[in-house]
Write a protein that holds these residues in place. Structure first.
Motif, PDB file in Angstrom:
ATOM      1  N   LYS A   1      21.672  41.562  -4.443  1.00 23.07           N
ATOM      2  CA  LYS A   1      22.342  40.848  -3.292  1.00 23.07           C
ATOM      3  C   LYS A   1      21.352  41.170  -1.975  1.00 23.07           C
ATOM      4  O   LYS A   1      20.752  42.203  -1.767  1.00 23.07           O
ATOM      5  CB  LYS A   1      23.744  41.578  -3.064  1.00 23.07           C
ATOM      6  N   ALA A   2      21.428  40.381  -1.002  1.00 26.34           N
ATOM      7  CA  ALA A   2      20.534  40.265   0.106  1.00 26.34           C
ATOM      8  C   ALA A   2      20.969  41.542   0.987  1.00 26.34           C
ATOM      9  O   ALA A   2      20.214  42.275   1.594  1.00 26.34           O
ATOM     10  CB  ALA A   2      20.899  39.025   1.164  1.00 26.34           C
ATOM     11  N   SER A   3      22.298  41.933   0.855  1.00 26.26           N
ATOM     12  CA  SER A   3      22.798  42.967   1.683  1.00 26.26           C
ATOM     13  C   SER A   3      22.218  44.299   1.030  1.00 26.26           C
ATOM     14  O   SER A   3      22.520  45.548   2.024  1.00 26.26           O
ATOM     15  CB  SER A   3      24.299  43.250   1.691  1.00 26.26           C
ATOM     16  N   GLU A   4      21.431  44.454  -0.116  1.00 29.89           N
ATOM     17  CA  GLU A   4      21.204  45.544  -0.653  1.00 29.89           C
ATOM     18  C   GLU A   4      19.763  46.200   0.081  1.00 29.89           C
ATOM     19  O   GLU A   4      19.395  47.193  -0.010  1.00 29.89           O
ATOM     20  CB  GLU A   4      20.623  45.287  -2.046  1.00 29.89           C
TER      21      GLU A   4
ATOM     22  N   TRP B   1       8.713  52.155   1.362  1.00 35.11           N
ATOM     23  CA  TRP B   1       8.607  51.629   2.873  1.00 35.11           C
ATOM     24  C   TRP B   1       8.766  52.601   3.539  1.00 35.11           C
ATOM     25  O   TRP B   1       9.616  53.290   3.766  1.00 35.11           O
ATOM     26  CB  TRP B   1       9.560  50.606   2.817  1.00 35.11           C
ATOM     27  N   GLU B   2       7.654  53.045   4.478  1.00 37.84           N
ATOM     28  CA  GLU B   2       7.776  54.005   5.711  1.00 37.84           C
ATOM     29  C   GLU B   2       7.886  53.158   7.021  1.00 37.84           C
ATOM     30  O   GLU B   2       6.876  52.440   7.552  1.00 37.84           O
ATOM     31  CB  GLU B   2       6.379  54.682   5.684  1.00 37.84           C
ATOM     32  N   ASP B   3       9.098  53.011   7.387  1.00 34.71           N
ATOM     33  CA  ASP B   3       9.384  52.142   8.357  1.00 34.71           C
ATOM     34  C   ASP B   3       8.883  52.458   9.748  1.00 34.71           C
ATOM     35  O   ASP B   3       8.359  51.776  10.557  1.00 34.71           O
ATOM     36  CB  ASP B   3      10.989  51.819   8.639  1.00 34.71           C
ATOM     37  N   LYS B   4       8.865  53.956   9.843  1.00 33.05           N
ATOM     38  CA  LYS B   4       8.272  54.309  11.307  1.00 33.05           C
ATOM     39  C   LYS B   4       6.647  54.129  11.444  1.00 33.05           C
ATOM     40  O   LYS B   4       6.174  53.760  12.462  1.00 33.05           O
ATOM     41  CB  LYS B   4       8.555  55.887  11.604  1.00 33.05           C
ATOM     42  N   ASP B   5       6.080  54.132  10.428  1.00 31.75           N
ATOM     43  CA  ASP B   5       4.622  53.584  10.348  1.00 31.75           C
ATOM     44  C   ASP B   5       4.346  52.193  10.212  1.00 31.75           C
ATOM     45  O   ASP B   5       3.246  51.734   9.994  1.00 31.75           O
ATOM     46  CB  ASP B   5       3.810  54.602   9.430  1.00 31.75           C
TER      47      ASP B   5
ATOM     48  N   VAL C   1       8.781  45.725  -8.279  1.00 30.56           N
ATOM     49  CA  VAL C   1       8.657  44.867  -7.012  1.00 30.56           C
ATOM     50  C   VAL C   1       9.546  45.498  -5.972  1.00 30.56           C
ATOM     51  O   VAL C   1      10.460  45.998  -6.154  1.00 30.56           O
ATOM     52  CB  VAL C   1       8.988  43.397  -7.145  1.00 30.56           C
ATOM     53  N   ILE C   2       8.633  45.757  -4.691  1.00 28.92           N
ATOM     54  CA  ILE C   2       9.267  46.356  -3.600  1.00 28.92           C
ATOM     55  C   ILE C   2       9.512  45.229  -2.631  1.00 28.92           C
ATOM     56  O   ILE C   2       8.691  44.327  -2.112  1.00 28.92           O
ATOM     57  CB  ILE C   2       8.578  47.753  -2.823  1.00 28.92           C
ATOM     58  N   VAL C   3      10.756  45.229  -2.384  1.00 30.27           N
ATOM     59  CA  VAL C   3      11.194  44.014  -1.208  1.00 30.27           C
ATOM     60  C   VAL C   3      11.357  44.843   0.139  1.00 30.27           C
ATOM     61  O   VAL C   3      12.090  45.786   0.062  1.00 30.27           O
ATOM     62  CB  VAL C   3      12.429  43.360  -1.815  1.00 30.27           C
ATOM     63  N   VAL C   4      10.842  44.429   1.193  1.00 32.41           N
ATOM     64  CA  VAL C   4      11.006  45.028   2.337  1.00 32.41           C
ATOM     65  C   VAL C   4      11.512  44.159   3.308  1.00 32.41           C
ATOM     66  O   VAL C   4      11.155  42.880   3.538  1.00 32.41           O
ATOM     67  CB  VAL C   4       9.486  45.501   2.964  1.00 32.41           C
ATOM     68  N   ASN C   5      12.366  44.524   4.140  1.00 30.58           N
ATOM     69  CA  ASN C   5      12.906  43.640   5.225  1.00 30.58           C
ATOM     70  C   ASN C   5      12.492  44.269   6.391  1.00 30.58           C
ATOM     71  O   ASN C   5      13.090  45.230   7.225  1.00 30.58           O
ATOM     72  CB  ASN C   5      14.511  43.693   5.196  1.00 30.58           C
ATOM     73  N   ASP C   6      11.450  43.671   6.939  1.00 34.82           N
ATOM     74  CA  ASP C   6      10.913  44.071   8.208  1.00 34.82           C
ATOM     75  C   ASP C   6      11.320  43.395   9.467  1.00 34.82           C
ATOM     76  O   ASP C   6      10.869  42.438   9.630  1.00 34.82           O
ATOM     77  CB  ASP C   6       9.398  44.086   8.051  1.00 34.82           C
TER      78      ASP C   6
ATOM     79  N   GLY D   1      13.468  49.211   2.508  1.00 39.63           N
ATOM     80  CA  GLY D   1      12.715  48.526   1.421  1.00 39.63           C
ATOM     81  C   GLY D   1      13.310  49.088   0.110  1.00 39.63           C
ATOM     82  O   GLY D   1      13.803  50.206   0.148  1.00 39.63           O
ATOM     83  N   LYS D   2      13.539  48.023  -0.864  1.00 32.40           N
ATOM     84  CA  LYS D   2      14.138  48.554  -2.028  1.00 32.40           C
ATOM     85  C   LYS D   2      13.387  47.895  -3.531  1.00 32.40           C
ATOM     86  O   LYS D   2      12.587  47.114  -3.221  1.00 32.40           O
ATOM     87  CB  LYS D   2      15.645  48.011  -2.171  1.00 32.40           C
ATOM     88  N   ILE D   3      13.297  48.769  -4.234  1.00 30.12           N
ATOM     89  CA  ILE D   3      12.596  48.421  -5.543  1.00 30.12           C
ATOM     90  C   ILE D   3      13.425  47.903  -6.561  1.00 30.12           C
ATOM     91  O   ILE D   3      14.395  48.366  -7.029  1.00 30.12           O
ATOM     92  CB  ILE D   3      11.738  49.766  -6.239  1.00 30.12           C
ATOM     93  N   TYR D   4      13.014  46.615  -7.212  1.00 32.99           N
ATOM     94  CA  TYR D   4      13.732  45.895  -8.384  1.00 32.99           C
ATOM     95  C   TYR D   4      12.684  45.889  -9.506  1.00 32.99           C
ATOM     96  O   TYR D   4      11.305  45.587  -9.293  1.00 32.99           O
ATOM     97  CB  TYR D   4      14.058  44.592  -7.578  1.00 32.99           C
ATOM     98  N   PRO D   5      13.335  45.664 -10.643  1.00 35.00           N
ATOM     99  CA  PRO D   5      12.395  45.207 -11.675  1.00 35.00           C
ATOM    100  C   PRO D   5      11.950  43.857 -11.832  1.00 35.00           C
ATOM    101  O   PRO D   5      13.156  43.114 -11.657  1.00 35.00           O
ATOM    102  CB  PRO D   5      13.018  45.954 -12.946  1.00 35.00           C
ATOM    103  N   PHE D   6      11.036  43.548 -12.037  1.00 34.21           N
ATOM    104  CA  PHE D   6      10.609  42.109 -12.115  1.00 34.21           C
ATOM    105  C   PHE D   6       9.772  41.896 -13.304  1.00 34.21           C
ATOM    106  O   PHE D   6       8.692  42.334 -13.171  1.00 34.21           O
ATOM    107  CB  PHE D   6      10.149  41.536 -10.911  1.00 34.21           C
ATOM    108  N   ASN D   7      10.054  41.144 -14.272  1.00 35.82           N
ATOM    109  CA  ASN D   7       9.371  41.000 -15.414  1.00 35.82           C
ATOM    110  C   ASN D   7       8.732  42.431 -16.010  1.00 35.82           C
ATOM    111  O   ASN D   7       9.646  43.301 -16.211  1.00 35.82           O
ATOM    112  CB  ASN D   7       8.265  40.234 -15.329  1.00 35.82           C
TER     113      ASN D   7
END
Ligand code: FES
Length: 181
Positions: free
Chosen positions: A89-92, A133-137, A108-113, A98-104
């Protein structure tokens, strides 16, 4: 005391007579030929029964060993390769996380910057640790040996030989979709 049992006194032995005479010479009776002794034995039936017993034994052995072998050697799970999939879900992945998901076969890490979604492999190309994901950097960081990557997977610094594989991410409705770039 009276004698009991099968005690063979000389008197009783004498009463038994001489028994069969033992001849030390002369021809020995040959008895029946082997073929005559085996008359009445049905060899065809015997070999058929042997085959049946052998077959049943083999079936029992296979049915016993099969689950054991299947337990020891578990089946390889086939991961069906897809070009894109709903990973969650997008809300995750709220802003600046950033959040890691299995893909094949990858992760994969999806980052919302700040509302911009990016996705790349989360598997560090150095020795395979997972990046975060290190948001501060504003970068992807591998905690194992300090590899740093841009949000888009390009190398910033560290021992890693290659950039991270790039994917794309988008939102449809509530769904978060990752696809091959
Ligand atoms: S595994 Fe990532 S830096 Fe070594």
């Amino acid at each position: 005391m009276a004698q009991q049992g099968n005690f063979k006194s000389p008197a009783r032995m004498g009463g038994l007579g001489d028994g069969a005479s033992v001849s030390s010479s002369g021809p020995v009776s040959a008895g029946k030929p082997r073929e005559d002794g085996l008359k009445g034995v049905n060899f065809e039936r015997r070999s058929f029964l042997g085959k049946v017993v052998g077959g049943v034994g083999a079936a029992v052995a296979v049915s016993t060993l099969y689950p054991v072998v299947k337990y020891i050697i578990p089946p390889v799970k086939e991961v069906k390769e897809v070009n894109e999939m709903v990973v969650g879900k997008a809300s995750e992945v709220p802003e600046n996380t950033g959040k890691i998901y299995p893909f094949n076969k990858d992760k994969v890490i999806v980052v919302n910057d700040n509302g911009t979604l990016t996705a790349c492999s989360a598997v560090c190309t150095h020795l395979g640790c997972l990046v975060r994901w290190e948001d501060k950097d504003n970068l992807l960081y591998c905690p194992c040996h300090g590899a740093k990557y841009k949000q888009t997977g390009e190398i910033i610094s560290g021992p890693q030989p290659l950039p991270l594989a790039v994917y794309s991410a988008r939102v449809e409705g509530d769904d978060l979709i990752v696809s091959k770039a």
